[in-house]
Design an enzyme around this catalytic site. Structure first.
Site, PDB file in Angstrom:
ATOM      1  N   CYS C  85     -15.792   4.130   1.962  1.00  0.00           N
ATOM      2  CA  CYS C  85     -15.596   5.573   2.202  1.00  0.00           C
ATOM      3  C   CYS C  85     -15.565   6.523   0.839  1.00  0.00           C
ATOM      4  O   CYS C  85     -16.537   6.692   0.400  1.00  0.00           O
ATOM      5  CB  CYS C  85     -14.503   5.973   3.106  1.00  0.00           C
ATOM      6  N   HIS C 194     -14.776   1.557   7.706  1.00  0.00           N
ATOM      7  CA  HIS C 194     -13.839   0.983   6.950  1.00  0.00           C
ATOM      8  C   HIS C 194     -13.483  -0.314   7.465  1.00  0.00           C
ATOM      9  O   HIS C 194     -12.530  -0.630   8.348  1.00  0.00           O
ATOM     10  CB  HIS C 194     -12.389   1.608   7.306  1.00  0.00           C
ATOM     11  N   GLU C 196     -11.520  -2.649   6.116  1.00  0.00           N
ATOM     12  CA  GLU C 196     -10.253  -3.135   6.219  1.00  0.00           C
ATOM     13  C   GLU C 196      -9.319  -2.585   7.091  1.00  0.00           C
ATOM     14  O   GLU C 196      -8.308  -3.165   7.248  1.00  0.00           O
ATOM     15  CB  GLU C 196      -9.807  -2.439   4.707  1.00  0.00           C
TER      16      GLU C 196
END
Ligand SMILES: Nc1ncnc2c1ncn2[C@@H]1O[C@H](COP(=O)(O)OP(=O)(O)O)[C@@H](O)[C@H]1O
Ligand SMILES: [Mg+2]
Lengths: 777, 78, 233, 78
Positions: C85, C194, C196
C-alpha cells in the site's frame, strides 16, 4: 516598557480604568455573571481574563445547565471495583484485568460539522482521541454515531459525504480502526446534523496519568502544533471582531485537523508515559490553553506563572486573548519536573514535534488555600486569577422544566392502530421496502471508507452488533463496545428513550459474548433555555441513571451538547449511549451471521404488539406517536447472562440483537452476512391475520436471534429456561445462497434481498461531488 | 475553446498541514531558505464556447472552494 | 531469518507487518526511517500507512528518508523488498518500481475484502503461491489506482511483472486491474492489498496473506545481507 | 520575501477523476458549456531571501511533481 507602546489590556490598566465598558454580553455572559467576575477579581477583568471567563463559563465548558442533573450519575452509581477514573476526568478508566485498563468516551462535534463537514468531523475525531491519550492510554479504536437530515434532502448530500470522509480521513490517517457507529436519518436533523465520536484506549493500570499540575517549580510545557487563530469562538460566542472593531475579519470557528501531527503527538506522549517523565498531562480541546491551564492548576490547588509570548504562534500578530482562546488542534499540555525537562524535549524532537516550556507551577501564597494563575505577555501581566474560579465557580442553573405541550396528544396517537398488511404478498413487498429504507439499509457505502483492519486486533466490526477488539494477544482478553440511541423513542418518552438506548447498547455488547461493565454517553439536545427541552434532558438523564443502577454498570463519562436546533425547532432529544463489555477470550466471540446450514434458529425474549415509534410506522406511514416499547432491564440482564454463558460453553454459532425493524430485519441481516438462507415457521399463536406482520416487525426489546449447532439444542434451551428466558424455536439455517422463507407467508431469494438492501446509499450518495454551500429545499 | 483558471488556497489564518509537511521535507533536499510553503488547488475549466466568467465564479464559489476556509481567484487564461 | 519492517513517521501497519513476519516464522526487526542502517536483515517490508501524512503525494516525502537510500542500493543488489500500500507508493516514488499510484477513480477511501489472483509466482514474495491462484486479502486505500503508459503496461505484461490482479469489482480503477507488480529482477514487489491483515482468521478474512511472508523466507539465503561488523558469531 | 508559484497538473493522458466529478456536477448548477475540468495543485513557496528559481525548479522536479504522471510550471509571482 512604557504603557504607550502597549496595545493590549493589562491588569494594571484594568485597575486604572475600572469603568471601561466591556463587551461581556457579546461574549455570552449575563450581567450578573459579569458582576461575579468583577467581585472575584476585585476589579474589572482584563480583555484576556474576560475572554477566559466567558469561555470557561460557557455552557460547553461549565455544564451550567446540565450539572445539577448529571449529578445523578454519581449519586445512583452502582458499585464497581473496576472504575479507576470516572466522571470529572477526561475519560473514564476501567480495569479489565489486574494490570490492564481501558478508557473510553464519546463526544459531539455537531455544529462545526454542519459548517464544514469534512473538517468538523475530522477534528471531532482528533479531539476525542486526545482525551483518551490524556489518560495515559494508547488509542486503539474509534466509533462514530451520526445523525443526518432526510436522506433525499439536497443538503444531506452536502453534509453526509463530507462528514464520512472527515471521520475516515482523520481516523484512517491516525491508524485507528473504526469498529462501529450509527447512521440515522431524520428530518429533525436537517439544519443540525449530529456528529458524535468515540475513542477507546488501552493502558497498563499503573500508567494512568493525572491532569494535576502538582509540584511548585515544575515546568509547564506545551507540545504539538503551533497556535493559530483557528477556532476562536468555537466554544463560546467569542469573536475577535467584538474586541477589534477596526479590522472586522470574521474568524472561522472551524479548525483544520492535522492527523499526521496527532499521530506524532500520540507516539511522543506514549514514550513520555512509558519513561515516567511527566507529572501531569492535559489535552487541549474546547477552550484551548485557557481550559488546560486552569484545569490543571485548579485541580492541584497550585498556581502558575505563564509567559504567554513563548507559545509558538502560526500568526505572529495574535494578541494574548486570542492565544488563550485559540482552539488550534493537536496540542497537549505537560507538567514536567525541571530535571526531566531535557529528556522530555528530546523525545519530542525525536518525533519531530514542537515542545516549548511556557511557564512554571507556583505554590499558593502563605495563608491561601490555592495558587493564582498569572499570565504575562512581553513582561506585562495580562491575567491574574484564581484558577478555581474559572473551573469550579462558574454559574450553575436550575433551569425551568416543563413537559412539552404536545406530548399527551403525541402519546395518544398510537401506531398500533395504523393499517397493516395481512397476507404473504403484502409482507414480502413490505420487507423489501423496509430493508431498502435509509435507516435500515446496508451502510457499507459509509463504513467502507473506514479502515477496520489497522492494528490487527479487530475481531468484530460493523455491521456486527458491537465492535470487538483484542487487547491482549496472549490471553485473548478483549473489549466490545456498542453505541446506540433512538431519538424517536426519546421524543415519545425521554425517560424510557434513554433506557432503551442503554438497553440496546447493553444487548449489542452481550450478544457478542462479552460482559457489559461500563457506560459512556453523549446527550444531544436542543436549547436548555427552552423548558420543554430541559424537561426532556432531565428525564433522559434520570432514565439513564436509573437504568445504569438497575443494570449494575456505572456511567464513567460523557458529554452534553445543547443548542442543537434550527430556529425554534429543536432536534428530537438524542441520548446516545455507549456500553463497554469485557471478553475474556475473543476467540469465543459470537458473530451475527448464519454460517452453517442445518443450525437451529431460536428467538430469545418475548414479542409484544409494539409498533409506536417503530421504523415501520415511520417508513410506511410517516408516523410518530404513541409510547415506545416497554423497557425490561431485568430481562435484558437475563438475556445478557444467558448469551454470555452460552458463548463460553460454545453452545451458539451466531447471535444478533433485535432492534429497529424487528425480527424481519434481524433475519435479513443474519442471512446476508455470510449468504445463508433461513427457513422460519411462525409460532401458531402468531400465524393468522395481521399477527405475522406484528411478529415480524414489532420492536419489542430484550430479544435476540440465535443459532445453535445440532446437538446443542437441549443444552441451550435448558440454559435459557433456567433463567426464565423465553425461547422459541423459529426454524433452521438453509443452504448457502438459498432464500429467506417464512412458511405459509412468503419467500425471497437472497439476491433479491441483497439488491434491495445494498442499493440505497450508493444511489443517494454515489455521485461524489456536491456543493459546499448549505442547500435549502 | 477558452480556459478559466481558478486558484483555490486556504485562507492565510487556516492551518495548511500539506504545506507544512513539504516545508519540513525541504532541508533534506538541501534547501534552507524557504520561509513557508502553502498548497492549494489549481482548477482549469475549459469552456466549449465563450468564456463565461460569471459562471466560473459561481462554480468556484459553490463547488470548488469552501468559502468558510478557502479563498479563490478566477481568471481567464491567455 | 530476519525481516526488517520500516517505520516512517505516519506508518500505521508496521506492527501488523511485523506480526505477519513472526507468524511466518521470521524474526521481525524494526527499522527506523532516520537510521540508514539495515541491521543485518534478510528482507525488508515497507508497511502501509500515511507516511508524513501523505500530504503532498503518497510516498513522495518518505522516499527521501535516510533508510530509503540504503534500501534502494541494496534492492539493486537483490535484497527482497515488499512495499504494501503506502510502501508500494514509496517504491514507485523512489523509482524502484515503474508507474504511479493515483487517487481511486471513485474518489473514496475503500476498505473491503478483495479477491485477488496471483499472476506471477516466481518473485521473492510469491513463490509459495501458484500462478492463477485466487486469494482473499483486504484492500484499504484512497490512492491505489495504478497508472502507466500503454507501453509500460504492455511491457509489464510481456515480462511477467504483473504479480497480482483484482478479481471481480476493481476496487480503485487500477489499470488492467493491477494489484501488485514486481521489478525486472523479481526481488522488489509492490502490492496494494494488505497481506499482513490476512494472517489470522480471528482478525482477518483469510490466512492467504501469510504466503507472501513464507515465500520470502524460502527465497533468501541466510546471512547474505549481514554486513561485516554484524556477522553473527 | 519573494514568492515562487509551482503549478502541478496531471499529464493530459492521465485520467483525472476529480476533475471529471466536478464536470459531472456542473449541469446541476445549470452549466452546460464546459468541455473539461482538470484539477491540479498550486504550490506557493516563499523564500526568506532572494528567489532562487533554480532551487525552486529542483524542488518541483524532485518533490512537488511526479514526472511519471504530472507536468509542472515554475514562475516568480509578481
Ligand atoms: N452526559 C455525561 N455523563 C457523564 N459525564 C459527563 C457527561 N457530560 C460530561 N461529563 C463529564 O464531565 C466532564 C467534563 O466533560 P467535558 O468538558 O466534555 O470533558 P473534556 O474537557 O475532557 O472535553 C468529563 O469527565 C465528562 O466525562
Ligand atoms: Mg479533555
Amino acid at each position: 516598557m512604557t504603557s504607550v507602546e502597549i496595545d493590549f489590556d493589562t491588569v494594571e490598566q484594568a485597575r486604572r480604568t475600572p469603568d471601561e465598558e466591556q463587551p461581556f454580553a457579546e461574549l455570552g455572559l449575563q450581567p450578573d455573571e459579569y458582576e461575579r467576575i468583577r467581585q472575584i477579581l476585585g476589579r474589572r477583568p482584563t480583555q484576556s481574563e474576560l475572554a477566559m471567563y466567558s469561555i470557561m463559563w460557557s455552557e460547553h465548558c461549565s455544564y451550567k445547565s446540565s450539572k445539577i442533573h448529571l449529578r445523578q450519575f454519581g449519586e445512583k452509581k452502582p458499585v464497581s471495583e473496576r472504575v479507576l477514573a470516572g466522571i470529572g476526568e477526561n475519560a473514564g478508566v476501567i480495569a479489565i484485568s489486574d494490570d490492564i485498563a481501558v478508557t473510553f468516551k464519546v463526544e459531539s462535534h455537531n455544529h462545526p460539522s454542519y459548517v464544514e463537514p469534512y473538517q468538523g468531523a475530522a477534528t471531532g475525531v482528533g479531539g476525542i482521541v486526545r482525551d483518551i491519550l490524556a489518560m495515559g492510554a494508547r488509542p486503539v479504536a474509534v466509533m462514530d454515531p451520526l445523525r443526518f437530515g432526510a436522506a433525499d434532502h439536497p443538503d444531506t448530500a452536502r453534509v453526509l459525504p463530507g462528514v464520512v470522509a472527515g471521520v475516515g480521513g482523520y481516523g484512517n490517517c491516525l491508524g485507528l480502526p473504526n469498529i462501529g457507529g450509527e447512521v440515522v436519518f431524520d428530518p429533525c436533523y436537517q439544519g443540525n446534523p449530529l456528529v458524535n465520536a468515540l475513542c477507546v484506549g488501552v493502558l497498563p493500570v499503573d500508567r494512568l496519568q493525572r491532569k494535576e499540575a502538582d509540584g511548585p517549580g515544575n515546568i509547564v510545557v506545551l507540545m504539538g502544533a503551533k497556535t493559530g487563530r483557528d477556532g476562536i469562538g468555537g466554544v463560546s460566542v467569542l469573536a475577535s471582531a467584538t474586541f477589534d472593531e477596526g479590522s472586522e475579519q470574521r474568524r472561522p470557528s472551524v479548525q483544520v485537523g492535522d492527523p499526521f501531527m496527532e499521530k506524532l503527538l500520540i507516539e511522543s506522549c506514549l514514550e513520555l508515559y512509558a519513561a515516567d517523565l511527566i507529572v501531569g498531562v492535559q489535552d487541549l480541546g474546547g477552550a484551548g490553553l485557557t481550559c488546560a491551564l486552569t484545569e490543571t492548576s485548579a485541580s492541584a490547588g497550585t498556581g502558575m506563572k505563564v509567559q504567554l509570548e513563548t507559545v509558538p504562534l502560526r500568526e505572529p500578530s495574535m494578541s494574548p486573548h486570542e492565544v488563550l482562546a485559540s482552539e488550534s488542534q493537536e496540542r497537549m499540555l505537560l507538567i514536567v519536573e525541571p530535571s526531566r525537562l531535557n529528556a522530555v524535549l528530546g523525545i519530542a524532537q525525536l518525533w519531530g514535534v514542537l515542545a516549548t516550556p511556557i511557564g512554571v507551577v507556583t505554590a499558593p501564597e502563605p495563608g491561601e488555600k490555592a495558587g493564582r494563575l498569572t499570565i504575562t505577555w512581553h513582561g506585562e501581566t495580562v491575567v491574574d486569577v484564581p484558577p478555581g474560579s474559572l473551573v469550579d465557580d462558574g454559574p450553575v442553573y436550575a433551569r425551568p422544566l416543563k413537559e412539552p405541550n404536545d406530548l399527551p396528544l403525541l402519546q395518544a396517537d398510537r401506531a398500533e392502530t395504523l393499517p397493516k398488511p395481512a397476507d404473504g404478498d403484502g409482507l414480502r413487498a413490505l420487507l423489501l421496502r423496509m430493508i431498502a429504507s435509509p435507516n435500515l439499509c446496508d451502510k457499507s457505502w459509509v463504513t467502507e471508507q473506514y479502515d477496520r483492519y489497522v492494528l490487527g486486533n479487530t475481531v468484530l466490526a460493523q455491521p456486527e452488533d458491537a465492535g470487538l477488539i483484542r487487547i491482549d494477544e496472549n490471553s485473548g482478553l478483549g473489549v466490545a463496545i456498542s453505541l446506540d440511541g433512538n431519538a424517536r423513542y426519546a421524543r415519545l418518552d425521554p425517560y424510557a428513550g434513554a433506557q432503551l438506548a442503554l438497553a440496546e447498547a447493553y444487548r449489542n455488547v452481550a450478544v457478542t459474548g462479552a460482559n457489559p461493565v461500563a457506560v459512556t454517553n453523549c446527550l444531544n439536545f436542543g436549547s436548555p433555555e427552552d423548558p420543554a427541552v430541559m424537561w426532556q434532558f432531565a428525564e433522559a438523564v434520570r432514565g439513564l441513571a436509573d437504568g445504569c443502577l438497575e443494570l449494575g454498570i456505572p456511567v464513567t463519562g460523557g458529554n452534553v451538547s445543547f443548542y442543537n436546533q434550527t430556529g425554534a425547532a429543536a432536534i428530537h432529544p438524542t441520548p446516545v449511549v455507549g456500553v463497554l463489555g469485557v471478553h475474556d477470550d475473543v476467540a469465543q466471540r459470537v458473530p451475527m451471521g448464519f454460517s452453517y446450514a442445518g443450525d437451529a434458529v431460536f428467538l430469545l425474549g418475548s414479542t409484544r404488539t409494539e409498533l409506536s415509534g417503530s421504523e415501520w410506522a415511520w417508513v410506511e406511514h410517516n408516523h410518530l406517536g404513541g409510547t415506545p416499547p416497554q423497557v425490561d432491564l431485568p430481562g435484558e440482564r437475563r438475556l445478557g447472562e444467558a448469551l454470555g454463558e452460552a458463548a463460553d460453553r460454545g453452545l451458539v454459532r451466531s447471535a444478533h440483537d433485535l432492534s429497529d425493524g424487528g425480527l424481519a430485519q434481524a433475519l435479513v441481516e443474519s442471512s446476508l452476512r455470510r449468504g445463508f438462507g433461513v427457513d422460519v415457521e411462525l409460532p401458531a399463536e402468531w400465524s393468522t391475520g395481521t399477527l405475522p406482520f406484528v411478529y415480524l416487525f414489532s420492536e419489542s426489546t430484550g430479544r435476540a436471534l440465535v443459532t445453535v449447532p445440532p446437538g446443542h439444542e437441549m443444552a441451550f434451551t435448558a440454559l435459557c429456561e433456567e433463567r426464565q428466558l423465553p425461547v422459541t424455536k423459529l426454524g433452521t439455517v438453509a443452504a448457502e445462497g438459498a432464500a429467506l422463507s417464512v412458511q405459509g407467508q412468503f419467500s425471497v431469494s437472497l439476491d433479491e434481498l441483497r439488491e434491495a438492501w445494498t442499493g440505497t446509499l450508493p444511489r443517494l450518495f454515489g455521485s461524489t461531488i456536491s456543493t459546499n454551500v448549505v442547500q435549502e429545499d | 475553446m477558452a480556459r478559466v483558471v481558478v486558484d483555490v488556497m486556504l485562507k492565510p489564518e487556516i492551518l495548511d498541514p500539506q504545506g507544512q509537511a513539504v516545508a519540513g521535507a525541504l532541508p533534506r533536499l538541501g534547501v534552507s531558505d524557504v520561509a513557508s510553503v502553502r498548497i492549494g488547488r489549481r482548477v482549469e475549466i475549459d469552456f466549449s464556447g465563450e468564456v463565461d466568467l460569471d459562471k466560473a465564479r459561481e462554480i468556484a464559489d459553490k463547488l470548488l472552494a469552501n468559502p468558510v476556509i478557502e479563498d479563490y481567484t478566477v481568471r481567464v487564461e491567455q | 531469518m530476519k525481516i526488517g519492517v520500516v517505520t516512517f513517521p505516519g506508518s500505521l501497519d508496521d506492527g501488523d507487518a511485523a506480526r505477519a513476519a513472526r507468524y511466518a516464522g521470521a524474526e521481525a526487526v524494526r527499522l527506523w526511517h532516520a537510521d540508514p542502517e539495515l541491521h543485518g536483515v534478510d528482507a525488508v517490508v515497507l508497511p502501509g500507512g500515511f507516511s508524513y501524512g501523505d500530504y503532498l503525494r503518497c510516498g513522495a516525502i518518505a522516499r527521501f528518508a535516510p533508510v530509503m537510500e540504503t534500501i534502494a542500493r541494496e534492492a539493486r543488489d537483490g535484497l527482497p523488498v515488499l512495499g504494501i500500500c503506502n510502501g508500494f507508493q514509496i517504491l514507485c516514488e523512489a523509482h524502484l518500481l515503474p508507474g504511479a499510484l493515483t487517487r481511486n477513480q471513485h474518489l473514496h477511501f475503500r476498505n473491503r475484502d478483495q479477491r485477488v489472483r496471483i499472476e506471477n509466482a516466481t518473485t521473492a514474495w510469491t513463490g509459495d503461491f501458484s500462478a492463477g491462484q485466487e486469494v482473499v486479502i483486504p484492500v484499504k486505500n484512497g490512492e491505489g489506482c495504478f497508472v502507466g503508459s500503454t507501453e509500460l503496461l504492455d511491457e509489464l505484461e510481456a515480462n511477467g511483472q504483473i504479480v497480482a490482479r483484482y478479481v471481480g469489482e476493481n476496487p480503485n480503477g487500477s489499470m488492467r486491474d493491477i494489484a501488485a507488480i514486481r521489478n525486472e529482477a523479481g526481488n522488489v514487489v509492490g502490492i496494494m492489498p494488505h497481506p499482513e491483515h490476512a494472517v489470522d482468521l480471528l482478525t482477518g478474512p483469510s490466512v492467504d496473506g501469510l504466503g507472501f511472508f513464507t515465500s520470502v523466507l524460502k527465497a533468501i539465503t541466510p546471512g547474505r545481507r549481514t554486513t561485516t561488523e554484524e556477522v553473527p558469531a
